[in-house]
Scaffold this motif. Structure first.
Motif, PDB file in Angstrom:
ATOM      1  N   PRO A  30       0.822  -1.225   0.000  1.00 52.21           N
ATOM      2  CA  PRO A  30       0.000   0.000   0.000  1.00 52.21           C
ATOM      3  C   PRO A  30       0.851   1.268   0.000  1.00 52.21           C
ATOM      4  CG  PRO A  30      -0.784  -1.562   1.648  1.00 52.21           C
ATOM      5  CD  PRO A  30       0.543  -2.066   1.172  1.00 52.21           C
ATOM      6  N   PHE A  31       1.973   1.226   0.696  1.00 49.40           N
ATOM      7  CA  PHE A  31       2.874   2.383   0.744  1.00 49.40           C
ATOM      8  C   PHE A  31       3.414   2.701  -0.652  1.00 49.40           C
ATOM      9  CE2 PHE A  31       7.266   3.928   1.034  1.00 49.40           C
ATOM     10  CZ  PHE A  31       7.081   5.095   1.776  1.00 49.40           C
ATOM     11  N   VAL A  32       3.892   1.664  -1.350  1.00 45.49           N
ATOM     12  CA  VAL A  32       4.465   1.870  -2.677  1.00 45.49           C
ATOM     13  C   VAL A  32       3.398   2.307  -3.675  1.00 45.49           C
ATOM     14  CG1 VAL A  32       5.636   0.747  -4.619  1.00 45.49           C
ATOM     15  CG2 VAL A  32       6.366   0.258  -2.285  1.00 45.49           C
ATOM     16  N   VAL A  33       2.200   1.670  -3.619  1.00 46.71           N
ATOM     17  CA  VAL A  33       1.119   2.054  -4.527  1.00 46.71           C
ATOM     18  C   VAL A  33       0.739   3.516  -4.320  1.00 46.71           C
ATOM     19  CG1 VAL A  33      -1.308   1.696  -5.088  1.00 46.71           C
ATOM     20  CG2 VAL A  33       0.200  -0.263  -4.803  1.00 46.71           C
ATOM     21  N   ASN A  34       0.638   3.928  -3.069  1.00 48.02           N
ATOM     22  CA  ASN A  34       0.245   5.312  -2.785  1.00 48.02           C
ATOM     23  C   ASN A  34       1.332   6.310  -3.170  1.00 48.02           C
ATOM     24  OD1 ASN A  34      -2.313   4.705  -1.736  1.00 48.02           O
ATOM     25  ND2 ASN A  34      -1.457   4.208   0.271  1.00 48.02           N
ATOM     26  N   LYS A  35       2.600   5.923  -2.986  1.00 51.15           N
ATOM     27  CA  LYS A  35       3.689   6.833  -3.332  1.00 51.15           C
ATOM     28  C   LYS A  35       3.890   6.922  -4.843  1.00 51.15           C
ATOM     29  CE  LYS A  35       5.048   8.206   0.741  1.00 51.15           C
ATOM     30  NZ  LYS A  35       4.995   9.635   1.137  1.00 51.15           N
ATOM     31  N   LEU A 331     -13.022 -14.786   1.295  1.00 55.17           N
ATOM     32  CA  LEU A 331     -12.900 -13.528   2.044  1.00 55.17           C
ATOM     33  C   LEU A 331     -11.890 -12.573   1.433  1.00 55.17           C
ATOM     34  CD1 LEU A 331     -12.831 -15.070   5.655  1.00 55.17           C
ATOM     35  CD2 LEU A 331     -14.799 -14.056   4.477  1.00 55.17           C
ATOM     36  N   GLY A 332     -11.323 -12.933   0.285  1.00 53.84           N
ATOM     37  CA  GLY A 332     -10.238 -12.139  -0.286  1.00 53.84           C
ATOM     38  C   GLY A 332     -10.617 -10.718  -0.640  1.00 53.84           C
ATOM     39  N   ALA A 333     -11.820 -10.522  -1.206  1.00 55.86           N
ATOM     40  CA  ALA A 333     -12.243  -9.170  -1.583  1.00 55.86           C
ATOM     41  C   ALA A 333     -12.358  -8.270  -0.351  1.00 55.86           C
ATOM     42  CB  ALA A 333     -13.568  -9.221  -2.325  1.00 55.86           C
ATOM     43  N   GLN A 334     -12.882  -8.816   0.758  1.00 51.77           N
ATOM     44  CA  GLN A 334     -12.951  -8.040   1.997  1.00 51.77           C
ATOM     45  C   GLN A 334     -11.555  -7.653   2.466  1.00 51.77           C
ATOM     46  OE1 GLN A 334     -15.906 -11.072   3.815  1.00 51.77           O
ATOM     47  NE2 GLN A 334     -16.160  -9.233   5.046  1.00 51.77           N
ATOM     48  N   PHE A 335     -10.631  -8.609   2.369  1.00 47.78           N
ATOM     49  CA  PHE A 335      -9.264  -8.322   2.796  1.00 47.78           C
ATOM     50  C   PHE A 335      -8.652  -7.208   1.959  1.00 47.78           C
ATOM     51  CE2 PHE A 335      -4.744  -9.091   1.963  1.00 47.78           C
ATOM     52  CZ  PHE A 335      -4.237  -8.857   3.236  1.00 47.78           C
ATOM     53  N   VAL A 336      -8.813  -7.278   0.635  1.00 43.77           N
ATOM     54  CA  VAL A 336      -8.247  -6.260  -0.242  1.00 43.77           C
ATOM     55  C   VAL A 336      -8.847  -4.888   0.063  1.00 43.77           C
ATOM     56  CG1 VAL A 336      -8.055  -5.483  -2.640  1.00 43.77           C
ATOM     57  CG2 VAL A 336      -7.637  -7.877  -2.067  1.00 43.77           C
ATOM     58  N   LEU A 338      -9.947  -3.808   2.929  1.00 45.11           N
ATOM     59  CA  LEU A 338      -9.365  -3.315   4.184  1.00 45.11           C
ATOM     60  C   LEU A 338      -7.886  -2.973   4.028  1.00 45.11           C
ATOM     61  CD1 LEU A 338     -10.977  -5.928   6.611  1.00 45.11           C
ATOM     62  CD2 LEU A 338     -11.647  -3.527   6.346  1.00 45.11           C
ATOM     63  N   TRP A 339      -7.201  -3.711   3.154  1.00 52.58           N
ATOM     64  CA  TRP A 339      -5.747  -3.590   3.008  1.00 52.58           C
ATOM     65  C   TRP A 339      -5.362  -2.455   2.061  1.00 52.58           C
ATOM     66  CZ3 TRP A 339      -2.703  -6.866  -0.913  1.00 52.58           C
ATOM     67  CH2 TRP A 339      -1.330  -6.655  -0.765  1.00 52.58           C
ATOM     68  N   MET A 340      -5.922  -2.459   0.858  1.00 48.79           N
ATOM     69  CA  MET A 340      -5.523  -1.506  -0.167  1.00 48.79           C
ATOM     70  C   MET A 340      -6.493  -0.333  -0.293  1.00 48.79           C
ATOM     71  SD  MET A 340      -2.749  -2.882  -1.339  1.00 48.79           S
ATOM     72  CE  MET A 340      -2.449  -1.932  -2.828  1.00 48.79           C
ATOM     73  N   HIS A 466     -19.555  -8.474   9.741  1.00 47.60           N
ATOM     74  CA  HIS A 466     -18.928  -7.286   9.157  1.00 47.60           C
ATOM     75  C   HIS A 466     -17.549  -7.095   9.789  1.00 47.60           C
ATOM     76  CE1 HIS A 466     -18.314  -3.316   7.501  1.00 47.60           C
ATOM     77  NE2 HIS A 466     -18.130  -2.831   8.733  1.00 47.60           N
ATOM     78  N   LEU A 467     -16.516  -7.219   8.971  1.00 41.84           N
ATOM     79  CA  LEU A 467     -15.140  -7.038   9.434  1.00 41.84           C
ATOM     80  C   LEU A 467     -14.711  -5.623   9.083  1.00 41.84           C
ATOM     81  CD1 LEU A 467     -13.712 -10.469   8.197  1.00 41.84           C
ATOM     82  CD2 LEU A 467     -14.520  -9.880  10.495  1.00 41.84           C
ATOM     83  N   SER A 468     -14.476  -4.800  10.102  1.00 36.95           N
ATOM     84  CA  SER A 468     -14.252  -3.369   9.868  1.00 36.95           C
ATOM     85  C   SER A 468     -12.780  -2.983   9.798  1.00 36.95           C
ATOM     86  CB  SER A 468     -14.933  -2.545  10.968  1.00 36.95           C
ATOM     87  OG  SER A 468     -14.456  -2.934  12.248  1.00 36.95           O
TER      88      SER A 468
END
Length: 515
Positions: A30-35, A331-336, A338-340, A466-468
């Motif tokens: 996420p750091f590299v994508v945002n930068k 659950l992968g879409a939920q993880f993405v 929350l992550w990205m 719901h995973l927040s």
């Protein structure tokens, strides 16, 4: 140290290295994508995939070094080993020169077939240059990495890689935070890879000295030199063919996305592909230790143990892959999200389940590959994988035009699953005498049954909970693993395997009691 202990030590160190890579990627991506932004990150992903084809120029020389290091150290033949290593260095020389040429042409050809806008050409050229140089230098140091793997010192190889990874992360975070971009990122990759190569070389030379092998130029003379080259390249040729096919199968999907869709689509697909790539790497590193072990068994005439070794390793890979693949698929879409970030969740959700389910059925093939490499029977596998690659490219291009990103994933999945589930069992029957029914039952049946409670619980979480945040997601996965562990013990393992687990636990408890 016994063979079993060596295998477990190798697998454990491979997992530790992969675990660190996953943790680093989890925080760094996420750091590299945002930068960098989605455009620059898409260019970076394309650069890695495109220049990654240069790894194919290895021609299987490193695998030859691994095999013959294990073989000649087992037989205590230091002269033969020195001849192999010297010939490998000579073989790598034209490969390195050709790789430099290809890198230069690739820099000149930017943007090539990809949809990159003119304002990004300069940065792309520098990224291609540094990435090409990173791969070029790796060929020479592959000799010494092959020595470490042939000696079954995966723990040392992985420990060194983990140390360099931490240095690499510190440099990336520092320079990107200071405002540097794509060029700095690619330069860091080159510099840290070069440092790792020199360290690996020094460690390998020291270990060989401890084995009584003094590393020195020892090229065979006269007709023995071309004979040795043919032995290394002859073994490596089919490795080269297999590597080409495997690279096409597992890496051309991102390139096809880049050639048929907008550059932003590469970022979305790369996120899903990266998550499943970690799963591929996990089962791949688990299986890698079987190459030198099978070579030693074959060299010492203990070929009857190979079928048992394969079944144990392949089943272990399925048991390892299953909970991760099910988590990504359900659950992968939920993880993405929350992550990205939420904007990435929906595009990734269209491809991640397809890629994840493919890996459940794919996981045993890593053990097949390494055992066949270890006994020098990988020629048929190479041609089969090449056929798979051709079918996959044609199918993927056709489906990408009609289905978009999901079509790319489906086009990759169909021929690969057919190969692993139908063709490879027939190949193993002819080479190892392993019945197809025993292959399917021994490798897939029990693990898949053991995974049903995990899958049902994951579906319930997806629909009802719901995973927040990522902490809640981690807790949910931990609870799923609590369900999976007893299910594996009761269903996934045979009675003999359960007794083995109990004996191991009993031994450890006894040791604790004594201490």
């Amino acid at each position: 140290m016994s063979g079993g202990q060596s295998i477990l030590r190798g697998i454990a160190s491979n997992w530790a290295a992969l675990g660190l890579s996953i943790v680093i990627s989890f925080f760094l991506s996420p750091f590299v994508v945002n930068k960098l932004g989605s455009v620059h990150y898409g260019i970076w992903a394309l650069t890695l995939q495109f220049t990654g084809y240069l790894h194919l120029l290895d021609f299987g020389v490193r695998e030859s070094v691994v095999r013959y290091t294990a073989k000649y150290c087992t037989r205590d033949q230091p002269g033969q080993l020195n001849a192999v290593l010297s010939t490998a260095a000579l073989t790598y020389l034209p490969i390195i020169l050709f790789c430099l040429l290809i890198t230069g042409l690739a820099v000149w050809a930017v943007p090539g077939p990809f949809k990159i806008e003119p304002q990004y050409y300069t940065e792309t050229r520098w990224a291609v240059l540094f990435t090409g140089l990173t791969i070029t230098q790796s060929f020479f140091f592959n000799i010494f990495l092959g020595v470490l793997q042939g000696l079954r010192r995966y723990d040392l190889a992985n420990g060194l890689e983990m140390g360099i990874q931490l240095i690499r992360v510190a440099l990336i975070v520092t320079l990107l935070s200071m405002g540097f971009g794509l060029i700095a990122l690619s330069a860091i990759q080159f510099g840290t890879a070069l440092l790792l190569g020199f360290i690996v070389m020094g460690v390998a030379i020291r270990l060989l000295k401890q084995r009584g092998v003094k590393l020195r130029p020892a090229l065979p003379r006269g007709r023995r030199l071309p004979a040795m080259v043919r032995r290394i390249v002859g073994y490596g040729f089919y490795s080269f063919v297999h590597s080409i096919a495997q690279k096409i199968v597992f890496s051309s999907d991102v390139l096809i996305v880049g050639m048929t869709m907008a550059i932003q689509s590469v970022t979305f697909y790369s996120i899903a592909a990266t998550l499943t790539q970690y799963l591929k790497t996990l089962v791949g590193t688990s299986a890698r230790v079987f190459l030198p072990v099978s070579s030693e068994l074959h060299a010492s005439g203990r070929t009857s143990e190979l079928s048992k070794l394969f079944l144990a390793g392949a089943k272990l890979n399925v048991l390892i892959a299953l909970p991760i693949a099910l988590t990504l698929a359900i659950l992968g879409a939920q993880f993405v999200g929350l992550w990205m970030g939420p904007s990435f969740a929906e595009p990734v959700a269209t491809v991640l389940p397809i890629l994840a389910f493919t890996q459940i059925f794919s996981s045993p093939h890593n053990v097949v590959v390494n055992i066949l490499y270890g006994i020098g029977r990988h020629a048929a596998l190479a041609w089969l994988r090449l056929g798979e690659a051709v079918i996959m490219v044609i199918l993927t291009v056709l489906l990408a035009k009609s289905m978009g990103l999901p079509g790319v994933a489906v086009g990759q999945a169909i021929p690969h699953v057919l190969l692993v589930m139908i063709v490879l069992p027939c190949l193993l029957r002819s080479i190892l005498g392993l019945p197809v029914s025993r292959y399917i039952a021994g490798v897939y049946l029990r693990p898949l049954l053991a995974g049903i409670p995990f899958a049902l619980a994951a579906v319930w979480i997806h629909r009802s909970v719901h995973l927040s945040n990522l902490f809640e997601f981690a807790v949910a996965v931990a609870l799923l693993l609590v369900i999976y562990a007893p299910s594996v013990y009761a269903i996934g393992l045979t009675a003999e395997e359960r007794q083995m687990v109990l004996r191991k636990i009993g031994l450890r408890r006894s040791a604790r009691a004594i201490s």
